[in-house]
Design an enzyme around this catalytic site. Structure first.
Site, PDB file in Angstrom:
ATOM      1  N   THR B 185       0.864  -1.182   0.000  1.00  0.00           N
ATOM      2  CA  THR B 185       0.000   0.000   0.000  1.00  0.00           C
ATOM      3  C   THR B 185       0.899   1.229   0.000  1.00  0.00           C
ATOM      4  OG1 THR B 185      -0.016   0.071   2.404  1.00  0.00           O
ATOM      5  CG2 THR B 185      -1.753  -1.198   1.345  1.00  0.00           C
ATOM      6  N   GLU B 329      -5.799  -3.923  -1.332  1.00  0.00           N
ATOM      7  CA  GLU B 329      -6.140  -5.130  -0.581  1.00  0.00           C
ATOM      8  C   GLU B 329      -7.231  -5.958  -1.253  1.00  0.00           C
ATOM      9  OE1 GLU B 329      -5.691  -2.122   0.662  1.00  0.00           O
ATOM     10  OE2 GLU B 329      -4.632  -2.180   2.592  1.00  0.00           O
ATOM     11  N   LYS B 440     -16.497  16.533  10.289  1.00  0.00           N
ATOM     12  CA  LYS B 440     -17.565  16.493  11.290  1.00  0.00           C
ATOM     13  C   LYS B 440     -17.852  17.909  11.780  1.00  0.00           C
ATOM     14  CE  LYS B 440     -19.397  13.613  14.888  1.00  0.00           C
ATOM     15  NZ  LYS B 440     -19.232  12.363  15.645  1.00  0.00           N
ATOM     16  N   TRP B 445     -22.005  14.827   9.671  1.00  0.00           N
ATOM     17  CA  TRP B 445     -20.924  14.524   8.746  1.00  0.00           C
ATOM     18  C   TRP B 445     -21.116  15.230   7.418  1.00  0.00           C
ATOM     19  CZ3 TRP B 445     -16.835  12.455  10.815  1.00  0.00           C
ATOM     20  CH2 TRP B 445     -16.948  11.590  11.924  1.00  0.00           C
TER      21      TRP B 445
END
Lengths: 547, 547
Positions: B185, B329, B440, B445
């Site tokens: 990654t 992944e 936030k 959100w």
């Protein structure tokens, strides 16, 4: 070193869950034995499949139990495929065209616990029931209103099995090598032998087919499986087409040309799959109506070799022909007839020639040709040998049949197809003949398939079979057994003249025997075994003359 | 009960053998570091791959060895993929955009034995060589004539490794769970973590992609992987496109708009795959030239969310947009943007709305949404939760990293993506944001991705990022960091007015910070981590006013 990836079993229930999730507007349209047309969306089918799975469990069905079906192509049969395999039982589809003797053999051999049947097949079961397992449960695939009044044996009602059951289920997980389906070969010699498919082989076959079909297999297109669900999983369509999100048009019992034409026309079928005999009926109806069914753009022909004249007839009406080849023992598809992109630039005749071959191997299916001593032959288009196959979708033996299993694979672990074939350098397979149908004349082989295709292109012949008959000098000589297309039958000389451009003189048939119809096997192929029985006492013209 | 089917391992070498067998006219066209264009057919590539495999063995490479690559998209890189995995070694692709520190970390962590590199990357290796394993063998991916004259370290020559080696090989067979590839990654936090792909996961991913791509993935079409082979296997294209018989057009190092346009135009590319930043360059060139490259009909956008305005721009020139989503992944593709057939009848705006979502799951990839307590949320389009995934193509942990492995999966064995998402009843996924990028404000959100997409549709903004900055009353408040499209920068009020139709007032950004360019991660995404570092000391306007 192992990779660090999740290991999720490849299960048939995953195809079901995926299909419903991704293709919610997919449909299953069915001609019913009740006489009407039934429609359900994938999500509606899913809820019924869950109910059916609960219903099967209520009947005590457990992992590994064999559950038999004797049914036409329709939504209930489709539901059974997924409900049975989904809970880890084994869907044993039975071909209703088997002889009573074969039917009795396989039901007892498979030790089926439940037998689901369409109303059509009640008489078949009534006739043999005493010889089937005594503790068998029978389920008639209809609702209460349509249950036969005078049922000669105790049976449950399909719709009642579903009634009140939950519309969702936690599909169980198990090893991907678990058996999910069982299909017996039609058994031209000896008892039928069972191919026992696994979840892994079935999912890989479904994916492989969806990869191969490419442009003919787009989400939302409508597919007509004329090839029966009761034999070799309708060439895998219940899996591959659900994965790709095609809508199914299920023809039920009406497989004659006019019925198929009407259904295809009304339901806008794009791709239709079946054996050559079925397409002869459809082509006759197309000729009679002077047009093709609306939306018809693709046909997949397999089961036995498609005559070149049939391929031309479809291509002439802008219906793309995919010629496929496979076997019960191969799940069943081995090669597919999607054309390579560069063939578009070839002369039309060359394209038809390519389509007359059996196509290229599917991913995951390995092909090898061997000579009589088992030596590998090159894929050069010239070498002809026995065809062996290998892959995750090929059987490793036969269900409860040690003798046949022991003979199934060669020393390298390949399955012998019993076909004699050649393979072009570009991968195209040509099945020359079944090894046992090849005609050996004066030490040289003649392909019965080639003779049949050439003869079929004569307008006077509706259908035919070429077989070898004993000859004292040449060992065998080819003759034609033919069904005439009209009143005026062509002469042998006319047929020989017509075929002459494609064959050496010594390869041409020595005789033609006219018959009203050809005997078919349970899977719709010409039965050369029965044909030879019917011709018992036939003598080659030269023998007659000298007699 | 087990099925009675052959068990053949799903191996990467099977894709190679199949591709060459079935698609002999397939081509790999490459822009080379040598400056010219190189062409080879699949069979030519196959012979070189066999030679390379022998060459690797001559270097002592064994099953499980890690072999690293540091290279652009080109035929030699492609050959390495198959030769390395084919003999059971592990192809460890390294992203050249990693920092020196990360590069040193992963090469040592992976314990690479050989490192193959393009001439371009000689300076990168020269700078860090002392910190790489002492016994490493280096191979420069060119011929003798193009070997750099003043090479600062000992290295072999790629073409010499192949020279004189046999052009055929018996590919070894081993367990399908054997590792075949390794990709780290990009590691925005902590050290990079290695995803260790298996042959099984790679073959299933390749098949899955070929199934999903349908009409955009027809044999003979030409695909441009702009997405790099050096990261997550170029979204699996080396496998899926070979399986389907597409021809590859490999762009080498030239990834700017004018170079891509020229290459696509000259090589008749049909489908092009890459991240949004690349397409910004191409779209600018298309605008400059007043036309699209010849034959261009399909674009796949992934890596980060495609702005709606970009989707519209392509669709307006009849280029079909497929919006995909995945992760290192996940091999990496999780969802694909092929539209369902019934969407054709929807209003154009609705179709674009659908394409702006991340598409539907691929077969074999399961999705679940959970709330903060781990409870499952419905796929009703409204519920927003953290996205977890499961499937054969998803990692079960990280290579040699017990700590990260222990945290990778939840109690049910699902992998946490770190994305916050919703899923429509019809299966369409919407990635709302990376969990850590959500803003936030006052307990509610706000999606940074939504803000960015809305702002990007203003003609005055070339690129932008929305981030949350600390605020004493609201916890966080959104601001925009933007690159202007021209000389005249729009005002904050103009941008807010433009965005107002899509957002509540309190969701709109409170400030706009103009920058010359946005920091990118090694995989071409905007690096919000680095952006926050660059903005160190930035204060919200209200705080400044009160200061």
């Amino acid at each position: 070193m192992k990779g660090m990836m999740m290991h999720r079993p490849l299960l048939v229930s995953e195809i079901l869950k995926y299909g419903v999730d991704a293709h919610q507007k997919g449909e299953i349209v069915s001609v019913r034995t009740e006489g009407d047309i039934h429609r359900e969306t994938y999500p509606e089918a899913y809820r019924r499949i869950c109910q059916l799975a609960h219903g099967l469990r209520a009947q005590g069905v457990e992992l590994g139990d064999r559950i038999a079906t004797l049914a036409w192509n329709g939504y209930r049969h489709f539901e059974l495929y997924y409900a049975i395999s989904g809970i880890g039982a084994i869907c044993h589809t039975i071909n209703p065209r088997l002889s009573a003797e074969q039917l009795i053999y396989i039901v007892n051999h498979a030790e089926d616990r439940i037998l689901f049947l369409d109303t059509t097949f009640v008489p078949i079961i009534a006739a043999v029931k005493d010889q089937l397992p005594a503790d068998m449960t029978y389920v008639i695939m209809t609702d209460r209103a349509h249950m036969p009044a005078d049922l000669p044996f105790d049976a449950l009602c399909y719709e009642e099995l579903l009634e009140g059951q939950p519309e969702e289920i936690d599909w169980p997980e198990f090893d991907e090598n678990t058996a999910c389906g069982l299909c017996y070969t039609s058994g031209t010699t000896g008892n039928p032998k069972g191919a026992l498919y696994s979840h892994r082989s079935t999912v890989l076959h479904g994916m492989m087919m969806a990869v191969m079909q490419g442009s003919s297999f787009q989400e939302g297109q409508r597919v007509l499986p004329v090839v029966p669900l009761f034999h070799v999983n309708a060439w895998g369509l219940p899996y591959s087409a659900l994965l790709s999100g095609l809508s199914f048009v299920m023809p039920g019992p009406a497989l004659d040309g006019p019925s198929l034409f009407k259904l295809m026309d009304e339901e806008n079928v794009f791709t239709a799959w079946g054996v050559p005999t079925v397409w002869m009926g459809l082509l006759a109806e197309i000729k009679a109506q002077g047009r093709k069914p609306s939306g018809f753009g693709d046909v997949v022909i397999g089961g036995s070799a498609a005559p070149r004249s049939m391929i031309e007839a479809f291509e002439n009406m802008d219906v793309n022909v995919g010629h496929a080849w496979g076997m019960t023992e191969m799940s069943p598809v081995g090669t597919h007839g999607m054309m390579p992109w560069w063939s578009k630039d070839l002369p039309r005749e060359t394209q038809i020639d390519m389509k007359a071959k059996q196509g290229r191997r599917c991913f995951g299916v390995d092909l090898k040709l061997v000579d009589e001593d088992g030596n590998r032959l090159p894929h050069d288009g010239a070498a002809i040998g026995e065809l062996y196959v290998r892959g995750n979708t090929v059987v490793s033996g036969y269900f409860k049949n040690e003798e046949a299993s022991a003979k199934a694979l060669d020393a390298e672990g390949w399955f012998g197809t019993g076909d004699v074939a050649s393979i072009e350098p570009d991968g195209f397979l040509t099945i020359q003949d079944r090894a046992k149908d090849l005609i050996k004349s004066g030490g040289e082989w003649i392909s019965s398939i080639d003779l049949e295709n050439a003869a079929l292109s004569h307008p006077g012949i509706a259908n035919c079979a070429a077989i070898g008959v004993a000859h004292p000098k040449w060992d065998e000589r080819p003759i034609l057994v033919a069904v005439a297309a009209g009143e005026d039958k062509p002469t042998l000389d006319e047929i020989r003249d017509h075929m002459e451009t494609q064959f050496a003189k010594w390869q041409l048939p020595d005789d033609i025997v006219w018959v009203a119809e050809l005997p078919l096997t349970a899977t719709g192929k010409v039965s050369k075994l029965n044909l030879r029985k019917e011709l018992d006492g036939y003598q080659h013209p030269e023998l007659r003359e000298t007699a």
